[in-house]
Design an enzyme around this catalytic site. Structure first.
Site, short mmCIF file in Angstrom:
data_model
loop_
_atom_site.label_atom_id
_atom_site.label_comp_id
_atom_site.label_asym_id
_atom_site.label_seq_id
_atom_site.Cartn_x
_atom_site.Cartn_y
_atom_site.Cartn_z
N LYS A 31 6.24 -53.84 -6.52
CA LYS A 31 7.34 -53.31 -7.32
C LYS A 31 7.54 -54.09 -8.62
CE LYS A 31 11.36 -54.34 -5.60
NZ LYS A 31 12.08 -55.30 -6.44
N THR A 32 7.57 -55.42 -8.51
CA THR A 32 7.82 -56.24 -9.70
C THR A 32 6.69 -56.07 -10.72
OG1 THR A 32 9.01 -57.86 -8.35
CG2 THR A 32 8.27 -58.59 -10.51
N ASP A 220 16.36 -52.06 -11.04
CA ASP A 220 15.66 -52.51 -9.84
C ASP A 220 16.60 -52.47 -8.64
OD1 ASP A 220 13.70 -53.63 -8.22
OD2 ASP A 220 14.20 -55.69 -8.79
N GLU A 221 16.05 -52.36 -7.43
CA GLU A 221 16.83 -52.35 -6.18
C GLU A 221 17.97 -51.32 -6.26
OE1 GLU A 221 15.67 -53.86 -3.79
OE2 GLU A 221 14.74 -55.75 -4.35
N GLN A 251 15.26 -49.93 2.71
CA GLN A 251 15.74 -51.31 2.63
C GLN A 251 17.18 -51.40 2.11
OE1 GLN A 251 12.61 -54.33 1.40
NE2 GLN A 251 11.58 -52.49 0.68
N ARG A 602 8.85 -58.67 6.13
CA ARG A 602 8.72 -59.95 5.41
C ARG A 602 7.47 -60.69 5.87
NH1 ARG A 602 10.86 -58.27 1.66
NH2 ARG A 602 10.84 -56.37 2.91
#
Length: 735
Positions: A31-32, A220-221, A251, A602
């Site tokens: 994503k980043t 973002d998010e 998420q 994770r």
């Protein structure tokens, strides 16, 4: 060159620059990389850096994005793109437009501790009981109101319409609280975004200025945005519609702090012409971890259809452990860390232990200490929350803004100046009557109201702070803090103290000076105002670094955005995870399941999950059944003994015969979990009943024992806390 290392979906997202775009970015899908390369691509196409805005939720994430953009676009102004958190962005808007918005240009940002102190002042003035109106809980209620852009009048109107007297009192506290913040020249976190939205709505010409300035917006998010954040980005993008949101509905785990999953699920309704891209190739985890995580999350029905896959090797282990109790679970976890570390040559920093509630860390910490394993807890006492640091910061805040009554009261007697409590009460009463700050009130109060010795102490304090105020414009932040430390003799007093904690406190003060030096090297805004704003916006994760070789412990909520080679998820029992009575509410249950999914994804190589047959809660030992999330993942056989074998089976049998339990049934050798029924009884306090407590607010009864005058209830409240109450004295109202 910018597109070289992108997969087809990532490339599609980067190349779509005009018009609305939603990117569903699954865990570990780069994503980043997509966000930063999309920014760099916009710059390469001639878009000016000051026309681009990217917002996210943590300073750590914003810092990483900014660094990558600078590396990708050094010659096209990558360093000039505004990349920040929502709160930092709104702080920037409010600072620039303070004069136009009618705000103090020297406004401070109050943290939750400072907010609670103002609430206590309000309760005192309104003659309300702190036990009935618990300050931390009132702060939370006010914060949620601000997330929804509800002012005191809005809260009051709804409370009157609902006939809710308790909520009417909350509205009254809220109104006085806001008046005090305005008088003190302070904003809280909810204000930063709410005030930005409301002020931009009221000043259309200023809104138009920022719409033209930020022609390209990235969020973002996005699944974590609340109503005020949603509305802010929608307003800014209204003119050009070049808005790109990135997130993962699977998420979304922060509804308890205002996040609304519908913002991401309904983005296509807000922007019918939007392009949708799904990032499903995972670069983090093994196929078996992704498969198991999918087996859990697919049970949610409020989600966009997507499934992660990976080219990674299918190595590593997935182990599940049944334990006797929480202590056995902790010992088993330590054993597995030592085994894995030895067999795979891992560092301790490659291990993380996740749990649902902070209270679970105690047994784990004990076991780690006994084994000599160093560990770090994320979310424990942070550097800027230490008493000695808060003392020095209070001086800096008062120097910056003399109207700050909260800071004034913290340090007026640090070091001791002989100012008595009665004199302070008189000073505060005098200041309230005159509608002036405590700092200002010292000039006018006399010995007819307070003692001579107290007045001398107050004048000495005022003269000292005024001296710092007169010098602040000519001094660096480091100069100012060193003046404070030296002239108050704060550090000297610690160095001369025999208290064993004094040495550690002195070291923390010296570390603060070093941190300020670092701020002056890195920050473009080196003013005292800039420093105080930066510190106010630091979060738990921002202050955590995985540099030292220690095992990491944290709640599952703090784990999002991180990754570790080895992940342990402990306490997987019904009633603990999923927590309390969330099983009775499909919305809550789905969020708990998303939290499990976050924890599982994770893990890069090895995933360990455990549950305890017995666990002591509120001093009472309970028999547990395994979490439905283990069942959804497909585990059916037993791992029976605590073992040091290298490759332990990932299957286990349950010792207890669940076929006799009404909430379980056997089917095809799997143990399936039905919807747990509410248990009826002849008292008004049945399990699952919603109640309201005068201090803790609304909650659900999740456990009961005893009868008559000895009836005890365990209630799960809206802030996630469990409380054990005696029904006779609890003053509960059924709602």
């Amino acid at each position: 060159m910018l597109l070289k290392n992108l997969n087809p979906s990532q490339k599609e997202a980067v190349l779509h620059t005009e018009g609305p775009l939603i990117i569903f970015a699954g865990a570990g899908t780069g994503k980043t990389r997509v966000i930063t390369q999309r920014v760099a691509y916009l710059l390469s196409k001639g878009i000016k850096p000051y026309n681009i805005l990217a917002v996210t939720f943590t300073n750590k994430a914003a810092g990483e994005m900014k660094k990558r953009v600078e590396e990708l676009a050094p010659s096209t102004g990558g360093g000039d793109v505004r990349i920040s958190t929502f709160h930092a962005f709104c702080t920037y808007i409010l600072s620039v437009e303070a004069g136009n918005f009618g705000l103090s240009p020297d406004f401070l940002i109050y943290d939750m501790g400072e907010q609670a102190k103002v609430i206590k002042e309000c309760l005192k003035e309104l003659n309300l009981d702190e036990k009935k109106y618990k300050p931390s809980w009132v702060v939370n209620r006010i914060s949620r109101a601000k997330d929804d852009l509800n002012l005191p009048l809005d809260v009051e109107a709804k409370a009157i319409a609902d006939g809710d007297f308790y909520q009417q009192m909350i509205a009254k506290i809220y109104r006085l609280y806001q008046e005090k913040l305005e008088r003190y020249g302070a904003l809280d976190f909810g204000d930063l975004i709410m005030q930005t939205v409301l002020k931009l709505q009221d000043h259309k010409e200023i809104l138009a200025k920022y719409q033209d300035k930020f022609k390209y917006i990235m969020v973002d998010e996005y699944q974590d945005t609340n109503h005020s954040q949603y509305l802010l980005t929608k307003m800014l993008a209204e003119k050009h519609h070049n808005i790109c949101v990135v997130g993962d509905d699977d998420q979304s785990i922060y509804s308890w702090r205002g996040a609304d999953i519908n913002n991401i699920l309904e983005f296509e309704k807000d922007y019918p012409a939007c392009k949708t891209v799904k990032l499903e190739e995972n670069y983090r985890s093994t196929p078996k971890i992704l498969s198991m995580a999918w087996s859990v999350i697919k049970n949610n029905n409020e989600r966009v259809d997507k499934k992660l896959w990976t080219k990674n090797d299918n190595t590593g282990e997935i182990n599940v452990f049944q334990n006797m109790n929480e202590n056995d679970e902790a010992l088993r976890t330590v054993d597995m860390i030592l085994i894995n570390k030895s067999n795979h040559n891992h560092n301790l920093s490659d291990f993380a232990i996740f749990y649902r509630t902070n209270a679970q860390s105690r047994a784990l910490e004990d076991a780690l200490r006994r084994s000599g394993i160093p560990y770090a807890i994320v979310g424990s006492l942070k550097f800027y929350e230490r008493a000695e640091i808060k003392d020095i910061m209070a001086y800096l805040k008062l120097i910056h803004n003399p109207n700050d009554n909260v800071s004034f009261k913290r340090i007026v007697n640090i070091p001791k100046r002989g100012i008595g409590k009665t004199s302070m009460d008189k000073l505060e009463e005098f200041a309230n009557d005159k509608k002036i700050s405590l700092f200002e009130a010292i000039k006018f109060i006399d010995t007819t109201l307070i003692t001579k010795s107290s007045l001398t102490g107050l004048n000495n304090f005022r003269n000292l702070v005024q001296k710092f105020i007169n010098l602040k414009s000519a001094k660096t932040v480091k100069d100012i803090v060193e003046m404070v430390i030296n002239e108050t003799e704060y550090l000297k007093e610690l160095e001369l103290s025999d208290n064993p904690e004094a040495k550690s406190k002195a070291e923390n003060i010296q570390e603060l000076v070093s941190a300020i030096e670092d701020f002056q090297r890195r920050s473009p805004d080196q003013t005292l105002s800039g420093y105080l704003s930066q510190i106010a916006l630091v979060s738990d994760i921002d202050s955590w670094e995985n540099a030292s070789d220690k095992v990491t412990l944290m709640t599952l909520h703090l784990a999002k955005g991180l990754e570790f080679k080895n992940v342990f998820i402990v306490g997987l029992e019904e009633g603990l995870f999923p927590i309390g009575e969330s099983a009775y509410d499909q919305t809550e249950l789905q969020e708990e399941r998303r939290l499990m999914y976050v924890g599982m994804t994770r893990a890069k190589e090895n995933l360990y999950m455990s549950w305890a047959s017995e666990r002591t809660v509120f001093g009472k030992t309970k028999w547990n059944v395994p979490s439905r999330f283990l069942l959804e993942a497909g585990f059916t056989e037993q791992l029976s003994t605590r073992s040091a074998q290298n490759n332990i089976s990932s299957n286990f049998n349950y010792k207890k015969d669940f076929s006799q339990e009404p909430q379980y049934r056997q089917k095809n050798s799997f143990i399936e979990l039905d919807e747990p029924p509410k248990i009826a009884d002849n008292t008004p306090y049945s399990i699952g009943t919603m109640v309201m407590h005068p201090t803790f607010g609304n909650g659900k009864i999740i456990e009961k024992s005893g009868s008559g005058d000895d009836l005890k209830l365990v209630v799960l409240f809206g802030n996630g806390q469990w409380k054990k109450l005696i029904a006779k004295f609890a003053n509960l109202t059924i709602i």
